[in-house]
Design an enzyme around this catalytic site. Structure first.
Site, short mmCIF file in Angstrom:
data_model
loop_
_atom_site.label_atom_id
_atom_site.label_comp_id
_atom_site.label_asym_id
_atom_site.label_seq_id
_atom_site.Cartn_x
_atom_site.Cartn_y
_atom_site.Cartn_z
N GLU A 193 37.04 38.79 18.22
CA GLU A 193 37.98 37.90 18.34
C GLU A 193 39.50 38.32 18.52
OE1 GLU A 193 35.91 38.39 15.88
OE2 GLU A 193 35.08 36.45 15.01
N GLU A 224 35.28 36.13 -0.58
CA GLU A 224 34.74 37.28 0.01
C GLU A 224 34.86 38.46 -0.81
OE1 GLU A 224 35.96 37.59 4.60
OE2 GLU A 224 37.06 39.70 3.95
C1 G6Q Z 1 39.04 41.24 4.83
C2 G6Q Z 1 38.01 41.47 5.77
C3 G6Q Z 1 37.90 40.63 7.19
C4 G6Q Z 1 39.01 41.32 8.10
C5 G6Q Z 1 38.88 40.74 9.53
C6 G6Q Z 1 39.43 41.16 10.49
O1 G6Q Z 1 39.12 41.82 3.77
O2 G6Q Z 1 37.65 42.80 5.99
O3 G6Q Z 1 38.42 39.52 6.97
O4 G6Q Z 1 40.39 41.29 7.76
O5 G6Q Z 1 37.35 40.98 9.69
O6 G6Q Z 1 39.24 42.76 10.60
P1 G6Q Z 1 40.26 43.65 11.36
O7 G6Q Z 1 41.36 43.86 10.77
O8 G6Q Z 1 39.66 45.00 11.35
O9 G6Q Z 1 40.28 43.13 12.89
#
Ligand code: G6Q
Length: 545
Positions: free
Chosen positions: A212, A352
């Site tokens: 994304e 989470e």
């Molecule tokens: C949070 C999770 C998840 C993460 C997102 C974005 O604890 O790990 O919400 O923050 O998937 O990941 P990136 O910062 O690696 O893009």
């Protein structure tokens, strides 16, 4: 640790729960004029009132025993000491270092991390000051009017929530904006509202591989490059990441990357470089005050005995309702418009972190873990879902949050807002008996069969639990305290449940799956084997494009 259910305190709590089965909270209040004093606690101008719960002093004693037996203090100290407590990812959990004083060493594998932490803090401060002062500009030399954070999950929710919460502290700063969803509508809205020459994009991604975020970042870059040229685009992008190579490959100069470390979990990262949008929006001093507030809660969590420890109390009460009263949900109800995104932020924090069904050791759990969390600001929620909290068949413990002073005063608005908060917690606790309803209806002139038919609908069972967090005003320091309170609450719950609150394998699954189907949708890969529903949906989608 073994199963929490086999701890002596668990059995004692189960027995104790039976003694409270028929006890109404009204009677607990009636029987003890000191109940508020006994079951509330303040740290400066930050108060937690937990007296409106289905508890006695004995409950709290037993819950503290449970926390002790489950090793909450030991694990807490291990976290602060940089031990590897995120076992499934083999990592330390050190977001607390991000708000610790620079001169108090925190060692990870023998090396003090505070030097690096402080150096990034200083870089963030300089950068935020320069952007706010118009000294760090885009390619055309014009001051940035909009700062767009592109990130998702932990790289979005915290900064977005904080920037909204601290809106009254944003004077003189550019507008903070947040794009997380891969739905092009999100970025299109930014394009419509902003101009390329006055927009700074912050690409926030710990891994710098998230579909994304990278998709949005590439599209944003195209938008700037189309308007100002490829060369110029570089002046409009900075990165927040742990992945230098991927940042370089994207085309952001490593000097424009603010690093953090794998021991900062995504949902605990707003205190790190991920908070750059906050520092720019409200200024570096206010960002520092946010960290100071969190540190104050860290100190409290480390030092206060479990019985007088706010995060421990909230965590223990959550276990009490989830595991001994069969509650499955938890409502978070800020009576503060600025905290409109707080429940969404906590949803990630809680769900989470504690939405797990195996223990740290990988064995299936045979007890409930994290609740479903939801919420909306009061009073909006009152006109929507509170009905179920008051009169539904489910027990929904709720946290009410509010300030004594408004940061946006307007006539009597704040008093009326606070009146609603207090009235709701009182109503949930007291309820309304059939006798009270009868008297009320009779006073309105009703009688006989019509009155009797109306009674059951108007009865409120009461004895519905709530905590109230009341503070003087929502300033950066207080917000820091509030967020850290919930971080540590989540930790306490997870420790009692014996799970790893710091991994998120469920999130990783989504990251894997979408890739395969995306290739099918654009026809670059032949159809893969799917169940008939997924197959049917993919086919219909292609047909309707
Ligand atoms: C949070 C999770 C998840 C993460 C997102 C974005 O604890 O790990 O919400 O923050 O998937 O990941 P990136 O910062 O690696 O893009």
């Amino acid at each position: 640790m073994g199963a929490p259910t086999s701890l002596p305190a668990w059995a004692a709590l189960a027995r104790h729960r039976e003694t409270l089965a028929g006890v109404h909270m009204r009677d607990l209040f009636a029987g003890d004029g000191e109940r508020f004093r006994r079951l509330s606690l303040a740290r400066g101008d930050f108060l937690l009132d937990y007296s409106k719960n289905r508890i006695t002093a004995e409950t709290m004693r037993l819950l503290a025993n449970l926390a002790r037996e489950a090793g909450v203090q030991r694990r807490r100290d291990a976290m602060f000491a940089g031990e590897c407590i995120n076992v499934s990812e083999n990592r330390a959990v050190l977001h607390v270092a991000l708000r610790a004083p620079a001169d108090r060493p925190i060692r990870l594998d023998g090396t003090d991390v505070m030097g690096e932490v402080e150096s990034v803090r200083q870089r963030m401060r300089r950068f935020a000051d320069m952007v706010r002062a118009g000294k760090r500009t885009g390619a055309t030399g014009r001051k940035f009017a909009d700062v767009v954070n592109i990130g998702i999950g932990g790289s979005d929710l915290g900064p977005a929530m904080v920037c909204e919460a601290l809106a009254p502290f944003r004077a003189g700063g550019p507008n903070p904006r947040f794009v997380s969803n891969i739905d092009g509508a999100a970025l299109r809205d930014v394009f419509a509202a902003c101009r390329p020459e006055t927009s700074l994009f912050i690409v926030a991604s710990k891994t710098f591989t998230t579909l994304e975020t990278l998709t949005n970042a590439h599209s944003a870059r195209r938008w700037v490059a189309d308007a100002l040229g490829e060369e110029a685009a570089g002046k409009h992008f900075v990165a927040l990441s742990t992945n230098l190579d991927a940042v370089r490959a994207f085309g952001i100069d490593p000097d424009e990357m603010f690093p953090f470390w794998d021991w900062v979990g995504g949902r605990y990262s707003l205190w790190s470089a991920i908070g750059l949008s906050i520092a720019i929006a409200v200024g570096a001093d206010n960002f520092a005050a946010l960290l100071d507030g969190a540190r104050d809660m860290d100190d409290h969590f480390r030092e206060a005995p479990l019985e007088a420890n706010m995060p421990a109390i909230l965590g223990m009460l959550s276990v009490w309702y989830g595991n001994f009263w069969d509650a499955h949900t938890h409502a978070v109800l800020p009576y503060d418009q600025r905290l409109a995104r707080f429940a969404a932020f906590l949803q990630q924090m809680e769900m989470e972190s504690n939405g797990k069904s195996v223990t740290e050791g990988g064995a299936p759990v045979a007890w409930q873990t994290g609740p479903v969390l939801f919420g909306e600001p009061g009073t909006n929620g009152q006109h929507a879902f509170y009905q179920l909290i008051h009169q539904g068949t489910r027990l929904i413990p709720a946290d009410f949050i509010g300030a004594a002073r408004s940061q946006s005063p307007l006539g009597k608005h704040h008093q009326l807002l606070a009146a609603n908060l207090f009235a709701q917690t009182e109503a949930l606790m007291r309820g309304k008996t059939a006798a009270e309803v009868r008297a009320e209806l009779a006073a309105r002139g009703m009688s006989g069969a019509a009155l009797e038919a109306a009674v059951p609908h108007r009865v409120f069972s009461g004895s519905r639990p709530s905590n109230t967090i009341l503070y003087r005003a929502l300033d950066p320091f207080t917000l820091g305290r509030l967020i850290a309170l919930y971080e540590h609450k989540t930790f306490v719950e997870g420790t009692i449940w014996g799970i790893d609150s710091f991994d998120q394998w469920g999130v990783e699954l989504g990251k894997q799956l979408a890739g395969t189907i995306a290739a099918e949708l654009d026809g670059s890969k032949p159809p893969a084997a799917h169940d008939s529903s997924t197959r049917g949906l993919i086919d219909r989608f292609r047909e309707w494009r």
